[in-house]
Structure formats: structure tokens, C-alpha cells
Design an enzyme around this catalytic site. Structure first.
Site, short mmCIF file in Angstrom:
data_model
loop_
_atom_site.label_atom_id
_atom_site.label_comp_id
_atom_site.label_asym_id
_atom_site.label_seq_id
_atom_site.Cartn_x
_atom_site.Cartn_y
_atom_site.Cartn_z
N ASN A 44 -12.02 -6.68 11.90
CA ASN A 44 -11.01 -5.79 12.48
C ASN A 44 -9.97 -6.51 13.33
O ASN A 44 -10.28 -7.47 14.05
CB ASN A 44 -11.71 -4.73 13.34
N GLU A 94 -8.57 -2.88 9.05
CA GLU A 94 -9.98 -3.16 8.76
C GLU A 94 -10.13 -3.90 7.42
O GLU A 94 -10.42 -3.28 6.41
CB GLU A 94 -10.78 -1.86 8.73
#
Length: 163
Positions: A44, A94
Site C-alpha cells: 500500500n 493497493e
């Protein structure tokens, strides 16, 4: 710079970006759902740090290439947005690198070149439906990134740098 998807050209199951988006940043801890709940650990990045790079990007699933700490370059499928399935309050980036890493790499440098758009973010009726769709996204990304139109970015000079 405003990111544009070229909807006039379809490559397999994706649409190329008019220009690739290049991002470098430090991997942060996410919500913990990627590996625990969904079986797909993500690297992330805080989307708020990349407002200029992401300007105009539709929330959804993208494909590209990435590396960690200047290491090997891997195909990548990533979500960008507020993830309607989990009703996130903040936008996230992500990336799921198509490689099995032996351990987490929080704090490592991630270099990312985003080259195509595959689908908008959706909310699903169940976690299983989401997982099935994500597995299909990975299959699509793995196959689509073999296309010469995209594969040329697997050796993008941006990925070969280290700060």
C-alpha cells in the site's frame, strides 16, 4: 497532469493509459484485509501523497509493473480508490505484485509504473464474489501485461532507478 484512459483502443481486457503513471514511495501498512481476508497481500501507498499523479484517474483496477527496493520487476494488479466493498473513507493505492514474497516489506521503496485500466471499482454481494473477481483481475493482468504494447514498460528506466 490529468491521467487519461484511451477508450478508443482495447488491448485484451484492458484499456491503455494515454501516458503511464509513475509513482515512487514508501510501503505503508494498510487495513490488513489483502493478506488475511482476501489472500492477496498488497504493498500500500498513501494516495493523498500522489494527488497530482492520480488526478483524473477513475477509481478502479489497473495493471502495471513494480519493484521493491530496486529489486526484480514484477507484473502488478492494483486498486486505486476508496474501495466501495469496504466503504473506506480514504483513497488508497493497493498494488498486488504478482510474486510471492517471503515476508512483509513495510517501509521499503516501491516503484510503480501504471499502464492500463481493467475495470471500475464495484461493490459485491459477498466476499467470495469479490475474491473470485480479484482472481480474475490477476489472471487478466498476468496475461494482458504480456502484450508487447504493455510489456515494453517492464524495463521502464523509472523502475531501474533507486533513490
Amino acid at each position: 497532469m490529468r491521467v487519461q484512459v484511451d477508450l478508443t483502443r482495447k488491448i485484451r481486457n484492458s484499456f491503455p493509459l494515454a501516458s503511464p503513471v509513475r509513482i515512487v514511495g514508501q510501503v505503508i501498512k494498510g487495513y490488513g484485509r489483502g493478506s488475511k481476508l482476501l489472500g492477496m497481500p498488497t504493498a500500500n501507498l498513501p494516495a493523498d501523497d500522489y494527488k497530482e499523479e492520480l488526478q483524473g484517474m477513475e477509481m478502479g483496477v489497473y495493471i502495471g509493473y513494480a519493484n521493491v527496493d530496486g529489486g526484480p520487476i514484477y507484473k502488478t494488479v492494483l486498486g486505486i480508490g476508496d474501495n466501495p466493498q469496504f466503504k473506506n473513507k480514504t483513497k488508497t493505492i493497493e498494488p498486488y505484485l504478482l510474486h510471492e514474497f517471503p515476508e512483509d516489506f513495510y517501509g521499503s521503496e516501491l516503484r510503480l509504473v501504471i499502464v492500463g485500466f481493467t475495470r471500475p471499482y464495484l461493490s459485491f454481494s459477498s466476499i467470495q464474489e469479490l475474491k473470485d473477481t480479484m482472481h480474475n483481475d490477476v489472471k487478466t493482468g498476468r496475461e494482458t501485461l504480456d502484450d508487447p504494447e504493455y510489456e515494453k514498460y517492464s524495463n521502464d528506466p523509472f523502475l531501474l532507478k533507486s533513490e
